[in-house]
Design an enzyme around this catalytic site. Sequence first.
Site, PDB file in Angstrom:
ATOM      1  CD1 TRP A 180      -2.104   2.159   0.996  1.00 16.87           C
ATOM      2  CD2 TRP A 180      -3.374   0.462   1.714  1.00 16.87           C
ATOM      3  NE1 TRP A 180      -3.373   2.643   1.200  1.00 16.87           N
ATOM      4  CE2 TRP A 180      -4.166   1.624   1.640  1.00 16.87           C
ATOM      5  CE3 TRP A 180      -3.959  -0.710   2.161  1.00 16.87           C
ATOM      6  CZ2 TRP A 180      -5.523   1.626   1.986  1.00 16.87           C
ATOM      7  CZ3 TRP A 180      -5.295  -0.701   2.492  1.00 16.87           C
ATOM      8  CH2 TRP A 180      -6.065   0.444   2.396  1.00 16.87           C
ATOM      9  CG  HIS A 187      -0.139   3.045  -4.280  1.00 14.28           C
ATOM     10  ND1 HIS A 187      -0.571   3.035  -5.583  1.00 14.28           N
ATOM     11  CD2 HIS A 187      -0.012   1.750  -3.917  1.00 14.28           C
ATOM     12  CE1 HIS A 187      -0.727   1.790  -5.987  1.00 14.28           C
ATOM     13  NE2 HIS A 187      -0.394   0.985  -4.999  1.00 14.28           N
ATOM     14  CE1 TYR A 192      -1.011   2.843  18.037  1.00 18.63           C
ATOM     15  CE2 TYR A 192       0.808   1.375  17.496  1.00 18.63           C
ATOM     16  CZ  TYR A 192      -0.105   1.865  18.400  1.00 18.63           C
ATOM     17  OH  TYR A 192      -0.120   1.380  19.675  1.00 18.63           O
ATOM     18  NE  ARG A 213      12.228   5.370  16.814  1.00 22.53           N
ATOM     19  CZ  ARG A 213      12.981   6.442  16.654  1.00 22.53           C
ATOM     20  NH1 ARG A 213      12.666   7.323  15.735  1.00 22.53           N
ATOM     21  NH2 ARG A 213      14.036   6.641  17.397  1.00 22.53           N
ATOM     22  CG  HIS A 244      -5.390  12.072 -10.704  1.00 27.46           C
ATOM     23  ND1 HIS A 244      -5.757  11.688 -11.973  1.00 27.46           N
ATOM     24  CD2 HIS A 244      -4.037  12.023 -10.660  1.00 27.46           C
ATOM     25  CE1 HIS A 244      -4.662  11.418 -12.679  1.00 27.46           C
ATOM     26  NE2 HIS A 244      -3.603  11.611 -11.906  1.00 27.46           N
ATOM     27  CG  HIS A 301      -2.462   5.502 -10.360  1.00 35.48           C
ATOM     28  ND1 HIS A 301      -2.258   4.990 -11.626  1.00 35.48           N
ATOM     29  CD2 HIS A 301      -1.298   5.311  -9.687  1.00 35.48           C
ATOM     30  CE1 HIS A 301      -1.025   4.522 -11.712  1.00 35.48           C
ATOM     31  NE2 HIS A 301      -0.426   4.704 -10.548  1.00 35.48           N
ATOM     32  NE  ARG A 345      -0.988  -1.822  -5.065  1.00 32.44           N
ATOM     33  CZ  ARG A 345       0.167  -2.475  -5.063  1.00 32.44           C
ATOM     34  NH1 ARG A 345       0.216  -3.770  -5.295  1.00 32.44           N
ATOM     35  NH2 ARG A 345       1.306  -1.836  -4.857  1.00 32.44           N
TER      36      ARG A 345
HETATM   37  C1  LIG Z   1       0.627  -6.148  -9.457  1.00 37.28           C
HETATM   38  C2  LIG Z   1       1.773  -5.327  -8.900  1.00 37.28           C
HETATM   39  C3  LIG Z   1       3.021  -5.903  -8.742  1.00 37.28           C
HETATM   40  C4  LIG Z   1       4.085  -5.144  -8.212  1.00 37.28           C
HETATM   41  N1  LIG Z   1       5.313  -5.731  -8.069  1.00 37.28           N
HETATM   42  C5  LIG Z   1       6.332  -5.001  -7.563  1.00 37.28           C
HETATM   43  C6  LIG Z   1       7.630  -5.586  -7.397  1.00 37.28           C
HETATM   44  O1  LIG Z   1       7.843  -6.752  -7.698  1.00 37.28           O
HETATM   45  N2  LIG Z   1       8.627  -4.816  -6.873  1.00 37.28           N
HETATM   46  C7  LIG Z   1       8.423  -3.505  -6.543  1.00 37.28           C
HETATM   47  O2  LIG Z   1       9.365  -2.851  -6.084  1.00 37.28           O
HETATM   48  N3  LIG Z   1       7.214  -2.933  -6.696  1.00 37.28           N
HETATM   49  C8  LIG Z   1       6.178  -3.644  -7.185  1.00 37.28           C
HETATM   50  N4  LIG Z   1       4.948  -3.050  -7.323  1.00 37.28           N
HETATM   51  C9  LIG Z   1       4.765  -1.635  -6.919  1.00 37.28           C
HETATM   52  C10 LIG Z   1       4.775  -0.703  -8.137  1.00 37.28           C
HETATM   53  O3  LIG Z   1       6.046  -0.728  -8.776  1.00 37.28           O
HETATM   54  C11 LIG Z   1       4.437   0.734  -7.707  1.00 37.28           C
HETATM   55  O4  LIG Z   1       5.420   1.188  -6.822  1.00 37.28           O
HETATM   56  C12 LIG Z   1       3.102   0.842  -7.018  1.00 37.28           C
HETATM   57  O5  LIG Z   1       2.113   0.152  -7.746  1.00 37.28           O
HETATM   58  C13 LIG Z   1       2.706   2.309  -6.909  1.00 37.28           C
HETATM   59  O6  LIG Z   1       2.347   2.764  -8.197  1.00 37.28           O
HETATM   60  P1  LIG Z   1       2.717   4.208  -8.696  1.00 37.28           P
HETATM   61  O7  LIG Z   1       4.177   4.474  -8.557  1.00 37.28           O
HETATM   62  O8  LIG Z   1       2.137   4.352 -10.055  1.00 37.28           O
HETATM   63  O9  LIG Z   1       1.858   5.089  -7.660  1.00 37.28           O
HETATM   64  P2  LIG Z   1       2.267   6.425  -6.938  1.00 37.28           P
HETATM   65  O10 LIG Z   1       3.514   6.283  -6.168  1.00 37.28           O
HETATM   66  O11 LIG Z   1       1.042   6.890  -6.206  1.00 37.28           O
HETATM   67  O12 LIG Z   1       2.553   7.416  -8.115  1.00 37.28           O
HETATM   68  C14 LIG Z   1       1.487   7.781  -9.031  1.00 37.28           C
HETATM   69  C15 LIG Z   1       2.148   8.273 -10.299  1.00 37.28           C
HETATM   70  O13 LIG Z   1       2.911   9.438 -10.009  1.00 37.28           O
HETATM   71  C16 LIG Z   1       4.106   9.426 -10.761  1.00 37.28           C
HETATM   72  N5  LIG Z   1       5.251   9.380  -9.831  1.00 37.28           N
HETATM   73  C17 LIG Z   1       5.218   9.220  -8.495  1.00 37.28           C
HETATM   74  N6  LIG Z   1       6.452   9.281  -7.983  1.00 37.28           N
HETATM   75  C18 LIG Z   1       7.294   9.438  -9.019  1.00 37.28           C
HETATM   76  C19 LIG Z   1       8.697   9.542  -9.148  1.00 37.28           C
HETATM   77  N7  LIG Z   1       9.514   9.522  -8.101  1.00 37.28           N
HETATM   78  N8  LIG Z   1       9.203   9.687 -10.380  1.00 37.28           N
HETATM   79  C20 LIG Z   1       8.424   9.733 -11.451  1.00 37.28           C
HETATM   80  N9  LIG Z   1       7.075   9.634 -11.429  1.00 37.28           N
HETATM   81  C21 LIG Z   1       6.515   9.496 -10.215  1.00 37.28           C
HETATM   82  C22 LIG Z   1       4.052   8.205 -11.646  1.00 37.28           C
HETATM   83  O14 LIG Z   1       3.454   8.537 -12.853  1.00 37.28           O
HETATM   84  C23 LIG Z   1       3.137   7.266 -10.899  1.00 37.28           C
HETATM   85  O15 LIG Z   1       2.477   6.316 -11.703  1.00 37.28           O
HETATM   86  C24 LIG Z   1       3.878  -3.782  -7.841  1.00 37.28           C
HETATM   87  C25 LIG Z   1       2.610  -3.212  -8.016  1.00 37.28           C
HETATM   88  C26 LIG Z   1       1.559  -3.965  -8.523  1.00 37.28           C
HETATM   89  C27 LIG Z   1       0.199  -3.315  -8.690  1.00 37.28           C
END
Ligand SMILES: Cc1cc2nc3c(=O)[nH]c(=O)nc-3n(C[C@H](O)[C@H](O)[C@H](O)COP(=O)(O)OP(=O)(O)OC[C@H]3O[C@@H](n4cnc5c(N)ncnc54)[C@H](O)[C@@H]3O)c2cc1C
Length: 289
Positions: free
Chosen positions: A38, A41, A49, A52, A177, A181, A186
């Site tokens: 979770w 994201h 919570y 520590r 928004h 996403h 999820r």
């Molecule tokens: C089915 C599934 C399998 C997964 N498996 C793995 C795994 O094996 N290993 C692993 O490490 N993670 C894994 N993840 C996590 C995944 O890589 C993402 O970290 C997670 O889904 C959060 O998505 P997000 O980055 O799009 O969302 P958010 O962090 O909420 O970001 C939303 C959007 O904002 C932009 N954004 C946010 N931060 C940045 C940044 N620093 N630079 C550029 N753009 C940014 C991007 O467009 C991003 O899509 C998995 C996720 C899913 C759903």
Amino acid sequence: MVRGAPDKFAFVCGNSTPFEMAELKFLVRVPMDTWRQWIRHRTANVNEYSTRYSEAIDSMAVTAPDEWRLQAGSNKQGSDGFVTEWPEGWLIDSNDTHWLIYPPDSGCIAVRKSDVETQDGGEITSGQFLTHLELLNQEHLVANYKLRLAFGVAREQARKDLPLSTYTEAYWKVDLHNLLHFLALRMDSHAQQEIREYATTIGEQIVKPLFPLVWEAFLDYRLGAITLTAIDQRVMTALMLAGNLPVTAEDLKYDYYWPEVTPREWFQPKCRERTEFEAKLARLGFLTE
Ligand SMILES: Cc1cc2nc3c(=O)[nH]c(=O)nc-3n(C[C@H](O)[C@H](O)[C@H](O)COP(=O)(O)OP(=O)(O)OC[C@H]3O[C@@H](n4cnc5c(N)ncnc54)[C@H](O)[C@@H]3O)c2cc1C
């Protein structure tokens, strides 16, 4: 994209900033292993919570005997079916008071009969055994945590061996928004069941009644949509022009060799892209037995 009232067919395309104007704040209680997914994201605000500052929450997620899922063969990150058998070579015996479980290469694990409720006087099941071990582990680890606190060990260090099934709590604030996403990723079938259940509850029981038009559009244009890659489109067009739809998965694997259409990996025995394309064809009703 959203269906706007009063004209149901007016769409706002690509302009996502209106959704950033609506914010939702949740108080969530989630097992640590689910929280770990979770918290990835990053576009939400979190106040969690602190274990520590306060003692860890004395509550853990327990898996029911019929809920232990098997590792999927086709997807390294997924599960498929449930544990109903004992692993090969394991023997189950009993005496008056205990189930006696013999792993192939080591001694005997004894489980008090009064600790598991078998059905109709039947034998202990593999799922009951796993749940029994889980409860023992949790009990042991919590007792160890409390013992450390009794010794005066700092809460920040005493917590280090608590299991990932321990619940955490957090305020989680996110705009609509980024919530959509989160829900798209999820609630998807590729997400782990535990977080999928949280996401589905948030979507159906909170977002849907609060934002009915947005929810309708989200289901139609995002969650229920199918994305066709450029390769998918080329294969689909080639299949249609050849009059070969619907197609079987086997035919797709062996019979359609179009070097100009598909990448070389397509013809490997295992090809994730082809498997995903099969799933898309199935949803469209174009995959046959
Ligand atoms: C089915 C599934 C399998 C997964 N498996 C793995 C795994 O094996 N290993 C692993 O490490 N993670 C894994 N993840 C996590 C995944 O890589 C993402 O970290 C997670 O889904 C959060 O998505 P997000 O980055 O799009 O969302 P958010 O962090 O909420 O970001 C939303 C959007 O904002 C932009 N954004 C946010 N931060 C940045 C940044 N620093 N630079 C550029 N753009 C940014 C991007 O467009 C991003 O899509 C998995 C996720 C899913 C759903």
